[in-house]
Design a protein around this motif. Structure first.
Motif, PDB file in Angstrom:
ATOM      1  N   GLU A 164      26.954  44.111  61.225  1.00  0.00           N
ATOM      2  CA  GLU A 164      27.868  44.260  60.078  1.00  0.00           C
ATOM      3  C   GLU A 164      28.728  43.007  59.934  1.00  0.00           C
ATOM      4  OE1 GLU A 164      27.934  45.805  62.935  1.00  0.00           O
ATOM      5  OE2 GLU A 164      29.964  46.292  63.600  1.00  0.00           O
ATOM      6  N   HIS A 165      29.046  42.355  61.050  1.00  0.00           N
ATOM      7  CA  HIS A 165      29.840  41.116  60.997  1.00  0.00           C
ATOM      8  C   HIS A 165      28.968  39.915  60.608  1.00  0.00           C
ATOM      9  CE1 HIS A 165      33.190  43.330  62.419  1.00  0.00           C
ATOM     10  NE2 HIS A 165      32.608  43.642  63.573  1.00  0.00           N
ATOM     11  N   LYS A 191      34.659  31.808  56.842  1.00  0.00           N
ATOM     12  CA  LYS A 191      34.833  31.992  55.397  1.00  0.00           C
ATOM     13  C   LYS A 191      35.571  30.794  54.829  1.00  0.00           C
ATOM     14  CE  LYS A 191      34.686  36.979  56.032  1.00  0.00           C
ATOM     15  NZ  LYS A 191      35.375  38.275  55.980  1.00  0.00           N
ATOM     16  N   GLU A 222      26.608  40.166  58.538  1.00  0.00           N
ATOM     17  CA  GLU A 222      26.527  40.336  57.076  1.00  0.00           C
ATOM     18  C   GLU A 222      27.767  39.801  56.371  1.00  0.00           C
ATOM     19  OE1 GLU A 222      24.502  43.529  54.899  1.00  0.00           O
ATOM     20  OE2 GLU A 222      24.470  44.577  56.829  1.00  0.00           O
ATOM     21  N   GLU A 223      28.929  40.011  56.998  1.00  0.00           N
ATOM     22  CA  GLU A 223      30.171  39.476  56.420  1.00  0.00           C
ATOM     23  C   GLU A 223      30.065  37.964  56.240  1.00  0.00           C
ATOM     24  OE1 GLU A 223      34.303  39.957  58.010  1.00  0.00           O
ATOM     25  OE2 GLU A 223      33.345  41.613  59.065  1.00  0.00           O
ATOM     26  N   ILE A 224      29.522  37.301  57.269  1.00  0.00           N
ATOM     27  CA  ILE A 224      29.396  35.833  57.213  1.00  0.00           C
ATOM     28  C   ILE A 224      28.383  35.438  56.133  1.00  0.00           C
ATOM     29  CG2 ILE A 224      28.694  33.780  58.532  1.00  0.00           C
ATOM     30  CD1 ILE A 224      29.802  35.185  61.060  1.00  0.00           C
ATOM     31  N   GLN A 255      27.661  37.141  53.431  1.00  0.00           N
ATOM     32  CA  GLN A 255      28.219  37.418  52.103  1.00  0.00           C
ATOM     33  C   GLN A 255      29.279  36.387  51.709  1.00  0.00           C
ATOM     34  OE1 GLN A 255      29.361  41.512  52.575  1.00  0.00           O
ATOM     35  NE2 GLN A 255      27.228  42.205  52.478  1.00  0.00           N
ATOM     36  N   ALA A 256      29.969  35.837  52.724  1.00  0.00           N
ATOM     37  CA  ALA A 256      31.015  34.843  52.433  1.00  0.00           C
ATOM     38  C   ALA A 256      30.429  33.471  52.094  1.00  0.00           C
ATOM     39  CB  ALA A 256      31.949  34.714  53.634  1.00  0.00           C
ATOM     40  N   TYR A 258      18.992  38.807  52.155  1.00  0.00           N
ATOM     41  CA  TYR A 258      19.842  37.605  52.084  1.00  0.00           C
ATOM     42  C   TYR A 258      18.984  36.340  52.034  1.00  0.00           C
ATOM     43  CZ  TYR A 258      23.695  40.719  53.279  1.00  0.00           C
ATOM     44  OH  TYR A 258      24.618  41.732  53.264  1.00  0.00           O
ATOM     45  N   ASN A 292      34.708  35.291  65.532  1.00  0.00           N
ATOM     46  CA  ASN A 292      35.473  36.019  64.526  1.00  0.00           C
ATOM     47  C   ASN A 292      34.927  35.658  63.141  1.00  0.00           C
ATOM     48  OD1 ASN A 292      37.267  37.139  62.806  1.00  0.00           O
ATOM     49  ND2 ASN A 292      39.100  36.115  63.627  1.00  0.00           N
ATOM     50  N   PRO A 293      34.294  36.616  62.435  1.00  0.00           N
ATOM     51  CA  PRO A 293      33.666  36.312  61.139  1.00  0.00           C
ATOM     52  C   PRO A 293      34.640  35.693  60.137  1.00  0.00           C
ATOM     53  CG  PRO A 293      33.241  38.597  61.788  1.00  0.00           C
ATOM     54  CD  PRO A 293      34.169  38.031  62.804  1.00  0.00           C
ATOM     55  N   GLU A 294      35.926  36.051  60.233  1.00  0.00           N
ATOM     56  CA  GLU A 294      36.928  35.508  59.297  1.00  0.00           C
ATOM     57  C   GLU A 294      36.928  33.980  59.296  1.00  0.00           C
ATOM     58  OE1 GLU A 294      38.723  37.128  57.092  1.00  0.00           O
ATOM     59  OE2 GLU A 294      37.678  38.925  57.797  1.00  0.00           O
TER      60      GLU A 294
END
Ligand code: PMP
Length: 350
Positions: free
Chosen positions: A164-165, A142, A167-169, A171-172, A199, A137-139
């Motif tokens: 896409e997930h 963070k 990338e979330e990690i 970006q965080a 990145y 879970n990318p959340e």
């Protein structure tokens, strides 16, 4: 333990690799090797290298292999770092790119070498639980950390996290290195290598042990921003200037020059994975969706340990992990059609 041991060694909890049995005629589905064998062009290239030049040290930077990998992935050679298997690449990453003082985040069910490297370098690791469906879970990535690492697809679950997930990690964590360990990406996943130029905190590691059938040659690599690669080269040159010998450099380069062979092997594994999954589901297994060259499956009634033992009695080796949450599961490498048939009929007879 003896009085001659350094206290550093006393404290080590080493990685335990899967069994490499000495007996022939076993159906070996326990360490995620590729059943189809390396390209004949790799063998030819290694044979051509067996000459008087073996008296000379190899190229310490492996320039021509870096170039071949860079060309293959549309990168510059200074964005490529080579190691003696991706295990060694990972070791240098933990030493050279992860920050001390904050924990390194990795999934709680994952490649068990990560906590070993934390122990070796005395950095704190923090296991991040997977979801109920065994997904990352990318959340959860963070939060403050000294670096992030996860395999994609994950091992031993085989579950894949969409880019896409990833990338979330990324970006965080703009100030931390995020390592995507893509040992198994070629069996249906999409590589994060395409994100490397966007990145500067992304490092992707890959291996020639799986899709390119060269586990015995020990070649792995990482790609990322040239700054990250420079740090890894500093670590390497403080440890072993020549991690790849002449045969490995020549064989690995030839593997990148035979794309048709590589694709055929990957397609073979993917189609067998589908067939084995359906067959096991028919035998009462729950099989997690896999994008790797193995599946992670549990039987609705019989414990994983019991199944692994009974298969072993029939000469079929699969991997069982005696760990919380996954002790019911078997990790089964996808083999040749004949090996997979043996597995399916072995399970049917239990
Ligand atoms: N990462 C993962 C997730 C793996 O499962 C493995 C293989 N055991 C490796 C890295 C290391 O592979 P190699 O050292 O053969 O490149």
């Amino acid at each position: 333990m003896s009085k001659f041991w350094s206290p550093l060694v006393n404290d080590l909890v080493p990685y335990v690799p899967g069994e490499q049995p000495k007996m022939a005629n076993l159906v070996k589905l326990n360490t995620n090797e590729n059943p189809f064998g390396p390209s004949p062009k790799v063998i030819e290239a290694i044979q051509a290298e067996l000459n008087d030049n073996l008296r000379l040290y190899p190229d310490p930077e492996g320039e021509s292999l870096c170039q071949a990998i860079a060309d293959y992935h549309n990168l510059k050679p200074e964005q490529v770092f080579l190691g003696n298997g991706s295990d060694e690449v990972l070791a240098h990453i933990f030493y050279g790119l992860f920050q001390h003082g904050e924990p390194i985040l990795f999934p709680d069910i994952t490649y068990s070498f990560y906590p070993v490297y934390c122990g070796l370098y005395r950095i704190e690791g923090q296991k991040v639980p997977l979801t109920d469906g065994f997904e990352i879970n990318p959340e959860d990535y963070k939060q403050p950390n000294g670096g992030v690492i996860f395999p994609n697809p994950n091992a031993p679950t085989g579950r894949y996290l969409g880019l896409e997930h990833v990338e979330e990690i990324l970006q965080a964590n703009p100030d931390r290195v995020v390592v995507v360990d893509e040992a198994y990406v070629d069996f249906g996943g999409e590589s994060a290598i395409t994100l490397v130029d966007r990145y500067p905190n992304l490092l992707v590691s890959q291996t020639l042990s799986k899709a390119r059938s060269l586990a015995g040659l020990r070649v792995g690599f990482a790609v990322g921003h040239a700054d990250l690669i420079e740090a890894l080269n500093r670590v390497k040159n403080s440890f072993n200037s020549y991690p790849l010998d002449r045969l490995a450099l020549a064989g690995a380069k030839a593997a990148y020059e035979d794309d048709a062979w590589f694709r055929k092997c990957c397609e073979g594994v993917i189609s067998e994975r589908k067939r084995v999954t359906v067959a096991l589901e028919g035998l009462g297994f729950e099989v997690l969706p896999s994008k790797a060259n193995f599946i992670f499956a549990r039987h609705k009634e019989t414990a994983g340990e019991v199944l692994a033992k009974r298969l072993r009695e029939q000469g079929i080796i699969v991997r069982h992990f005696n760990k919380p949450r996954i002790s019911d599961f078997l990790r089964i490498t996808i083999g040749t059609p004949e090996q997979n048939d043996a597995l399916i009929s072995g399970l049917r007879s239990l």
